[in-house]
Motif scaffolding. Structure first.
Motif, mmCIF file in Angstrom:
data_model
loop_
_atom_site.group_PDB
_atom_site.id
_atom_site.type_symbol
_atom_site.label_atom_id
_atom_site.label_comp_id
_atom_site.label_asym_id
_atom_site.label_seq_id
_atom_site.Cartn_x
_atom_site.Cartn_y
_atom_site.Cartn_z
ATOM 1 N N ALA A 1 0.860 -1.185 0.000
ATOM 2 C CA ALA A 1 0.000 0.000 0.000
ATOM 3 C C ALA A 1 0.897 1.237 0.000
ATOM 4 O O ALA A 1 1.953 1.258 0.624
ATOM 5 C CB ALA A 1 -0.928 0.021 1.205
ATOM 6 N N ARG A 2 0.428 2.241 -0.724
ATOM 7 C CA ARG A 2 1.158 3.504 -0.759
ATOM 8 C C ARG A 2 0.144 4.650 -0.786
ATOM 9 O O ARG A 2 -0.796 4.648 -1.584
ATOM 10 C CB ARG A 2 2.050 3.556 -1.998
ATOM 11 C CG ARG A 2 2.952 4.795 -2.063
ATOM 12 C CD ARG A 2 2.411 5.813 -3.019
ATOM 13 N NE ARG A 2 2.372 5.321 -4.393
ATOM 14 C CZ ARG A 2 1.698 5.907 -5.372
ATOM 15 N NH1 ARG A 2 0.962 6.996 -5.123
ATOM 16 N NH2 ARG A 2 1.697 5.409 -6.604
ATOM 17 N N GLY A 3 0.315 5.589 0.141
ATOM 18 C CA GLY A 3 -0.605 6.713 0.211
ATOM 19 C C GLY A 3 0.029 7.861 0.967
ATOM 20 O O GLY A 3 1.215 7.854 1.267
ATOM 21 N N ARG A 4 -0.806 8.865 1.343
ATOM 22 C CA ARG A 4 -0.228 10.077 1.931
ATOM 23 C C ARG A 4 -1.264 10.891 2.675
ATOM 24 O O ARG A 4 -2.470 10.676 2.535
ATOM 25 C CB ARG A 4 0.411 10.926 0.836
ATOM 26 C CG ARG A 4 -0.544 11.286 -0.289
ATOM 27 C CD ARG A 4 0.199 11.405 -1.612
ATOM 28 N NE ARG A 4 -0.714 11.246 -2.723
ATOM 29 C CZ ARG A 4 -1.320 12.259 -3.344
ATOM 30 N NH1 ARG A 4 -1.117 13.498 -2.963
ATOM 31 N NH2 ARG A 4 -2.140 12.034 -4.329
ATOM 32 N N VAL A 5 -0.747 11.815 3.439
ATOM 33 C CA VAL A 5 -1.592 12.838 4.042
ATOM 34 C C VAL A 5 -1.350 14.120 3.261
ATOM 35 O O VAL A 5 -0.245 14.386 2.801
ATOM 36 C CB VAL A 5 -1.256 13.040 5.540
ATOM 37 C CG1 VAL A 5 -1.618 11.802 6.334
ATOM 38 C CG2 VAL A 5 0.216 13.375 5.747
ATOM 39 N N SER A 6 -2.388 14.898 3.058
ATOM 40 C CA SER A 6 -2.281 16.098 2.231
ATOM 41 C C SER A 6 -2.560 17.337 3.065
ATOM 42 O O SER A 6 -3.640 17.480 3.620
ATOM 43 C CB SER A 6 -3.271 16.022 1.065
ATOM 44 O OG SER A 6 -3.117 17.136 0.227
ATOM 45 N N PRO A 7 -1.590 18.252 3.173
ATOM 46 C CA PRO A 7 -1.768 19.446 4.002
ATOM 47 C C PRO A 7 -2.493 20.592 3.315
ATOM 48 O O PRO A 7 -2.840 21.573 3.938
ATOM 49 C CB PRO A 7 -0.327 19.845 4.315
ATOM 50 C CG PRO A 7 0.416 19.446 3.088
ATOM 51 C CD PRO A 7 -0.246 18.180 2.584
ATOM 52 N N GLY A 8 -2.700 20.474 1.979
ATOM 53 C CA GLY A 8 -3.310 21.607 1.287
ATOM 54 C C GLY A 8 -4.096 21.158 0.088
ATOM 55 O O GLY A 8 -4.318 19.972 -0.132
ATOM 56 N N GLU A 9 -4.537 22.116 -0.715
ATOM 57 C CA GLU A 9 -5.334 21.807 -1.895
ATOM 58 C C GLU A 9 -4.430 21.436 -3.068
ATOM 59 O O GLU A 9 -3.296 21.887 -3.178
ATOM 60 C CB GLU A 9 -6.199 23.010 -2.277
ATOM 61 C CG GLU A 9 -7.237 23.384 -1.226
ATOM 62 C CD GLU A 9 -8.071 24.579 -1.660
ATOM 63 O OE1 GLU A 9 -7.802 25.109 -2.761
ATOM 64 O OE2 GLU A 9 -8.969 24.972 -0.910
ATOM 65 N N ASN A 10 -4.961 20.597 -3.965
ATOM 66 C CA ASN A 10 -4.219 20.232 -5.160
ATOM 67 C C ASN A 10 -4.112 21.425 -6.100
ATOM 68 O O ASN A 10 -4.994 22.268 -6.142
ATOM 69 C CB ASN A 10 -4.923 19.090 -5.895
ATOM 70 C CG ASN A 10 -4.958 17.836 -5.059
ATOM 71 O OD1 ASN A 10 -4.187 17.696 -4.128
ATOM 72 N ND2 ASN A 10 -5.853 16.921 -5.404
ATOM 73 N N ILE A 11 -3.033 21.446 -6.859
ATOM 74 C CA ILE A 11 -2.878 22.518 -7.842
ATOM 75 C C ILE A 11 -2.593 21.890 -9.199
ATOM 76 O O ILE A 11 -1.931 20.862 -9.298
ATOM 77 C CB ILE A 11 -1.742 23.491 -7.460
ATOM 78 C CG1 ILE A 11 -0.413 22.739 -7.257
ATOM 79 C CG2 ILE A 11 -2.083 24.274 -6.214
ATOM 80 C CD1 ILE A 11 0.761 23.656 -7.034
ATOM 81 N N LEU A 12 -3.081 22.511 -10.251
ATOM 82 C CA LEU A 12 -2.870 22.013 -11.604
ATOM 83 C C LEU A 12 -1.802 22.866 -12.264
ATOM 84 O O LEU A 12 -1.885 24.085 -12.289
ATOM 85 C CB LEU A 12 -4.174 22.079 -12.400
ATOM 86 C CG LEU A 12 -4.178 21.327 -13.740
ATOM 87 C CD1 LEU A 12 -3.993 19.834 -13.499
ATOM 88 C CD2 LEU A 12 -5.485 21.591 -14.478
#
Length: 461
Positions: A350-361
């Motif tokens: 398994a591979r994943g993450r915690v995200s501290p902010g919004e995604n950017i394109l």
């Protein structure tokens, strides 16, 4: 999963019988090898030769090996390596430390040996050294290793594997050797716990050393203990439901002694160029380690922070959650922006993450802002089914898989970290890139689909 495997065996059994007439359906089974009782006993000749780095890999190396107790004095001969076969003329001969290992009364161990070790300091950076070990008459072959650079921007790679644990010699051997074949220039090898199945069992440790062979003697190991490295060593502990660290752990590894008191050589760190590598012990004393980790990270100046421990912060399989670990350690990981957590235990991927902010394109690529990336992997032959939802725990699982032996190659080059997971036959299984941003969270790029698409296109051409 079991039903699917049985169904496939039933489908293919007639074909097996057609092509191999002497093979009946009843004989389609796996038989483990049997080992002679003296197979794992030490002799007068050096065996189980292994390298570990000290706290500063640009100038420190630790060498450990084993002999029978008849060998009272042992030495390391070391010299700068060169293409000249007489490089050894400039060698230094250094007396090693020798300690008795008496497990003759411990079931499954039942051995007496001498372990020899030497911590060598004041080496020159970015230099290839050759060394051999012996008692003055009986010597090993010459091995080579390279010290780290002091240039923080110099590119380097290392290998990481999860649990070897079961079928070590017959199945894990192909995995670690494929890893070496894929990344022969790897600078060290992280083993994320459960190196063996039964903590004190001498045969399994011998399998582990034999499977790795010269790889252990040339690429320094960074081991962290798993739950299978903790077992009751005698009837007294069994009655008390107590567990002891593998009796072999401290004698056979010579690791940095810079962790909390009482957790020496299971909790430690080293600084490889601009990366701080930290080994934690997820089996015990979590709060003690949290205090130590807070102080350590508070003063960390390295660009990259990579932590390894055994029990996952976010599990790859159902029913194996570790909420206490997450409660005590995760706030520290978040606070000090740990980049990567390398874990084992769940016998799946398994591979994943915690995200501290919004995604950017940005352009054609989705550059995700990301906090710590968590990876769970398995390298041995024992497998579990995947399961569990990370979303309700505040994280995102980006990739998962089961029933596959994997090794990982991680490359750090300045502000970029490249991660590849590969199978036991070298095929790319998963990959991503982390990019450091100034004062902000890392950028995350999913590479797996692109890499596989490129391979398919290449194969078609």
């Amino acid at each position: 999963m079991k039903k699917k495997i049985i169904k496939h065996l039933i489908l293919f059994a007639p074909l097996l019988h057609f092509y191999f007439p002497g093979l009946s359906q009843q004989t389609v089974e796996y038989k483990e090898p049997k080992f002679h009782t003296d197979w794992s006993k030490p002799t007068d000749y050096p065996d189980r030769i292994i390298l570990n780095f000290g706290q500063n890999p640009s100038e420190e190396i630790n060498i450990t090996w084993r002999t029978s107790p008849e060998i009272d004095s042992a030495f390391v001969e070391i010299a700068k390596a060169s293409g000249d076969p007489k490089f050894w003329q400039n060698k230094k001969t250094i007396l090693a430390n020798t300690e008795i290992f008496d497990a003759s009364e411990i079931a499954t161990a039942e051995v007496i040996a001498h372990y020899h070790s030497l911590e060598i300091k004041e080496l020159e950076e970015e230099t290839i050294y050759a060394y051999r070990v012996g008692d003055g008459e009986r010597w090993s072959e010459w091995f080579q290793f390279e010290t780290a650079s002091t240039n923080p921007e110099k590119e380097f790679s290392f290998l990481y594997v999860g649990d070897a644990q079961n079928y070590i010699l017959e199945l894990w051997s192909r995995l670690i050797r494929e890893g070496f074949k894929t990344a022969p220039e790897a600078k060290f090898f992280i083993h994320a716990g459960d190196l063996i199945n039964s903590a004190h069992r001498e045969q399994e440790w011998h399998e582990w050393f034999t499977a790795g062979g010269f790889i252990h003697s040339m690429i320094p190991s960074v081991p962290t203990p798993g739950n299978h490295e903790y077992r009751a060593k005698d009837s007294v502990e069994m009655v008390a439901k107590a567990r002891s660290l593998s009796l072999q752990w401290n004698p056979q590894f010579t690791l940095p002694k810079n962790g909390p008191e009482g957790l020496e050589e299971t909790v430690y760190y080293m600084d490889y160029q601009d990366t701080r590598i930290i080994s934690l012990n997820s089996n015990k004393d979590l709060e003690i380690q949290a205090e130590w980790l807070e102080e350590l990270l508070k003063n960390t100046e390295q660009k990259w922070i990579i932590v390894t421990y055994h029990h996952p912060m976010y599990s790859a399989s159902s029913g194996r959650d570790n909420p206490t670990l997450r409660e005590i350690w995760k706030p520290i990981f978040d606070k000090y922006k740990v980049d990567l957590a390398l874990q084992g235990h769940d016998h799946s991927y398994a591979r994943g993450r915690v995200s501290p902010g919004e995604n950017i394109l940005e352009g054609v690529n989705l550059l995700d802002q990301t906090g710590t990336v968590y990876v769970v992997s398995v390298s041995g032959g024992k497998m579990y089914e995947v399961g569990g939802d990370w979303t309700e725990l505040g994280a995102t699982k980006d990739r998962s898989g089961e029933n596959i032996q994997l090794f990982q190659v991680i490359t750090i080059k300045g502000d970029h970290l490249f991660f590849e997971s590969r199978t036991a036959i070298g095929e790319l299984y998963d990959s991503f890139e982390l990019i450091k941003t100034e004062n902000g969270p890392n950028k995350f790029i999913e590479l797996r689909a692109k890499a596989i698409d490129e391979k398919i296109e290449s194969d078609q051409n």
